[in-house]
Design a protein around this motif. Structure first.
Motif, short mmCIF file in Angstrom:
data_model
loop_
_atom_site.label_atom_id
_atom_site.label_comp_id
_atom_site.label_asym_id
_atom_site.label_seq_id
_atom_site.Cartn_x
_atom_site.Cartn_y
_atom_site.Cartn_z
N GLY A 75 119.83 35.11 77.37
CA GLY A 75 120.72 35.29 78.30
C GLY A 75 120.48 36.55 78.49
O GLY A 75 121.68 36.83 77.51
N ASN A 76 120.65 36.76 79.40
CA ASN A 76 121.41 38.08 80.14
C ASN A 76 122.38 38.08 80.16
O ASN A 76 123.23 36.82 81.61
CB ASN A 76 120.46 38.54 81.04
N LEU A 77 122.96 38.98 80.22
CA LEU A 77 124.72 39.65 80.14
C LEU A 77 125.11 38.63 81.34
O LEU A 77 126.60 37.86 82.43
CB LEU A 77 124.96 40.09 80.06
N HIS A 78 124.31 39.00 82.74
CA HIS A 78 124.46 39.29 84.33
C HIS A 78 123.65 37.73 84.73
O HIS A 78 124.26 36.93 85.63
CB HIS A 78 124.78 40.49 85.02
N SER A 79 122.77 37.79 84.34
CA SER A 79 122.17 36.46 85.31
C SER A 79 121.70 35.37 84.62
O SER A 79 121.31 34.74 85.25
CB SER A 79 120.80 37.10 85.82
N GLY A 80 121.57 35.69 83.17
CA GLY A 80 121.54 34.28 82.37
C GLY A 80 120.23 34.33 81.73
O GLY A 80 119.41 33.13 81.37
N ALA A 81 119.37 35.27 82.52
CA ALA A 81 117.90 35.53 82.63
C ALA A 81 117.03 35.54 80.84
O ALA A 81 117.97 36.31 80.34
CB ALA A 81 116.87 36.36 83.06
N PHE A 82 115.92 35.17 80.44
CA PHE A 82 115.32 35.19 78.90
C PHE A 82 114.16 36.04 79.60
O PHE A 82 113.37 35.32 79.99
CB PHE A 82 115.06 34.06 78.62
N ASP A 83 113.90 36.79 78.43
CA ASP A 83 113.04 37.41 78.32
C ASP A 83 112.05 36.89 78.56
O ASP A 83 111.70 35.55 77.51
CB ASP A 83 113.52 38.73 76.99
N GLN B 187 116.01 40.77 87.59
CA GLN B 187 116.61 39.10 86.60
C GLN B 187 116.71 39.82 85.33
O GLN B 187 117.93 39.64 84.60
CB GLN B 187 116.34 37.74 86.73
N GLY B 188 116.23 41.08 85.24
CA GLY B 188 116.90 41.59 83.64
C GLY B 188 116.08 41.27 82.38
O GLY B 188 115.86 41.57 81.58
N ARG B 189 115.02 40.28 83.02
CA ARG B 189 113.80 40.08 81.45
C ARG B 189 112.61 41.88 81.85
O ARG B 189 112.12 42.07 83.52
CB ARG B 189 113.13 38.99 82.49
N VAL C 113 124.95 35.46 96.65
CA VAL C 113 124.83 35.06 95.04
C VAL C 113 123.99 36.01 94.62
O VAL C 113 122.51 35.63 94.96
CB VAL C 113 124.45 33.14 94.45
N LEU C 114 123.62 36.54 93.54
CA LEU C 114 122.83 38.04 93.58
C LEU C 114 121.34 37.59 92.07
O LEU C 114 120.78 37.86 92.31
CB LEU C 114 123.64 39.33 92.57
N ASN C 115 122.26 36.78 91.45
CA ASN C 115 121.22 36.27 90.03
C ASN C 115 120.30 34.38 90.36
O ASN C 115 121.07 33.46 91.89
CB ASN C 115 121.81 36.06 88.98
N ASP C 116 119.16 34.29 90.33
CA ASP C 116 118.82 32.93 89.85
C ASP C 116 119.89 32.14 88.70
O ASP C 116 119.32 32.88 87.98
CB ASP C 116 117.93 32.95 89.84
N VAL C 117 120.47 31.28 89.53
CA VAL C 117 121.25 30.35 88.87
C VAL C 117 120.25 29.86 88.23
O VAL C 117 119.72 28.13 87.86
CB VAL C 117 122.31 29.72 89.03
N TRP D 161 125.98 45.15 88.53
CA TRP D 161 124.93 44.97 87.88
C TRP D 161 124.15 45.15 89.20
O TRP D 161 124.28 45.16 90.48
CB TRP D 161 124.84 43.39 87.98
N ARG D 162 122.98 45.92 88.69
CA ARG D 162 121.97 46.57 89.87
C ARG D 162 122.84 46.90 90.56
O ARG D 162 122.21 47.38 91.63
CB ARG D 162 121.28 45.36 90.15
N ASP D 163 123.79 48.78 89.95
CA ASP D 163 124.64 49.07 91.22
C ASP D 163 125.04 48.66 91.78
O ASP D 163 124.87 49.44 93.38
CB ASP D 163 123.08 50.11 91.42
N ARG D 164 125.35 47.89 91.81
CA ARG D 164 126.74 46.76 93.03
C ARG D 164 127.80 46.87 91.68
O ARG D 164 127.55 45.69 90.31
CB ARG D 164 125.83 46.45 93.26
N ASP D 165 128.75 46.54 92.15
CA ASP D 165 129.82 46.09 91.91
C ASP D 165 129.94 44.32 92.38
O ASP D 165 129.34 44.15 93.19
CB ASP D 165 131.28 46.57 92.06
#
Length: 463
Positions: free
Chosen positions: A234-242, A208-210, A387-391, A426-430
């Motif tokens: 807030g990750n630009l794509h997933s919205g995830a937080f470190d 998720q980009g964390r 839906v690729l990310n945890d929303v 994101w993560r090698d996908r359009d």
């Protein structure tokens, strides 16, 4: 009333007329612009006129000519990039800022602006649960908010290492090791470049980009000396937080300064239901955010927050004989930002916070996250839609099988004009990225968004 005053009145009346017409057009207008920049250049350009034009006529010409080239970014149906709208109190107060025409750098010269911005800063710290003794500066946007926080870090880290940055500059200084997550926003790297700190070391991130704290620990252990760790809210794509508690604990073990890029994610702390996303982030040293993206004030309003006020003032301040300092209070506004002359951009923040109250800010942030979840839920059951990310916050990433199909769906949505959603990778996908950032986005706009995506995907598939 003088002749000049009449000019102001007529010009401002024209601005009100055109601004009102623009705002009233937003609920039903096509989101994308009807004309490209090259279509408008001749209308705005040509030879420099020798004679002038009455102010009212200039405003009329400007509004009429620009109209086809305006994108309906303030619309509740705009989901591109991470761009918010503007609250009524914030917009109106920003007009006052222009009319007052105050240079907000000096507390002594513009006491009203200083008092308003200081109050807004205190409210922000309370709202976001950040240290009450931290200092707050109002900058142009999130890029400069991050720059400012990292500039304070640079000054403090070098001072603690025995290096006088003000006297000796960077040449020959101890190298500051900068560490960032693999999915940080590129403006963090830009800020490091502005500061002469070079390319950062990249820490692995999860799906998720964390940022992964163990990987951060391993990289920090490879070297020694001053270190700056940049985390993300807030990750630009997933919205995830470190994972702030673990990552900050690791950074502290190695004596690193911790800066958090929270361009749109810092505001999650204002909503009780979302506050857990920011758990532990108050232990960092500096934070950067953008009041436009989630609070919804006009553009040109980033916020830099630094725990170590003396480091901030040392990094940003200057001393000159012609500047008259206020002997009382927390220092001059210019000591907190990379500018001496600037507009009072904290005034719209104060107006937004005053108009909403803490409950209203919480409801606004909660509403943005809920709209993102509803869009994801409305599309998750559609065959062929992924839906690729945890929303969990305000971002939704969608794919439609292969990259070519995803790009085609994105182009179809933009061409349709009912909504605007931007493509990304994101993560090698359009992907098709949906960012919910506007207080205008209601259930009706959510339904429109879901319908527009479904219709575009159906058209691409030939359904």
């Amino acid at each position: 009333m003088s002749h000049g005053d009449d000019d102001y009145v007529r010009a401002l009346a024209a601005a009100v007329r055109h601004s009102t017409a623009w705002l009233r057009s937003l609920p039903g207008r096509r989101v994308g612009p009807a004309a490209a920049a090259h279509d408008l250049t001749d209308s705005f350009g040509g030879p420099m006129p020798r004679g002038g034009m009455p102010a009212e006529d200039v405003v009329d010409l400007l509004a009429r000519t620009a109209e086809p080239g305006l994108m309906a970014m303030p619309s509740g149906r705009f989901f591109g990039w991470v761009i918010g709208g503007t609250l009524p109190a914030a917009l109106a107060s920003d007009w006052l800022v222009s009319a007052w025409d105050q240079n907000a750098g000096l507390r002594y010269a513009t006491p009203a602006m200083a008092a308003i911005e200081e109050s807004a800063g205190h409210w922000l710290l309370e709202l976001l649960g950040l240290p009450s003794g931290a200092d707050v500066g109002f900058v142009t946007g999130a890029t400069m908010a991050n720059f400012t926080g990292m500039a304070a870090a640079r000054w403090r880290l070098l001072a603690d290492a025995g290096w006088d940055l003000d006297r000796d500059g960077l040449f020959g200084a101890p190298r500051i090791r900068c560490l960032v997550g693999r999915e940080r926003h590129d403006t963090v790297d830009l800020g490091l470049r502005y500061l002469g700190l070079g390319r950062p070391a990249v820490v692995d991130a999860d799906s998720q980009g964390r940022l992964i704290p163990g990987a951060l620990d391993a990289l920090l252990a490879e070297g020694s000396g001053p270190a700056l760790v940049c985390l993300q809210a807030g990750n630009l794509h997933s919205g995830a937080f470190d994972p702030f508690p673990e990552a900050i604990r690791v950074a502290r073990k190695h004596g690193a300064w911790v800066h958090i890029d929270g361009a749109f994610g810092l505001w999650a702390a204002a909503a009780p239901e979302l506050r857990s996303l920011t758990r532990g982030y108050e232990e960092a040293d500096s934070w950067g955010t953008d009041a436009h993206k989630t609070l919804n004030v006009p553009y040109d309003c980033g916020i830099a927050i630094v725990r170590d006020a003396s480091a901030l003032h040392s990094a940003m301040g200057l001393h000159a004989s012609y500047l008259v300092h206020d002997a009382e209070g927390p220092g001059d506004p210019f000591e907190k930002v990379p500018e001496l002359s600037r507009r009072a951009r904290g005034v719209p923040v104060w107006a937004a916070l005053k108009s909403l109250g803490s409950d209203g800010v919480a409801a606004q942030v909660r509403g943005l996250a809920a709209a993102a979840a509803d869009i994801a839920a409305g599309l998750a059951g559609e065959e062929g839609v992924e839906v690729l990310n945890d929303v969990g916050y305000t971002q939704v990433c969608l794919a439609f099988g292969d990259d070519a199909t995803t790009r085609a769906v994105t182009a179809r949505i933009i061409s349709d004009g009912r909504v605007w959603m931007s493509g990304s990778r994101w993560r090698d996908r359009d992907i098709l990225r949906v960012s919910v950032s506007n207080w205008h986005t209601s259930e009706d706009e959510v339904r429109t968004a879901v319908d527009a995506v479904k219709a575009a995907f159906s058209a691409v598939r030939g359904g």
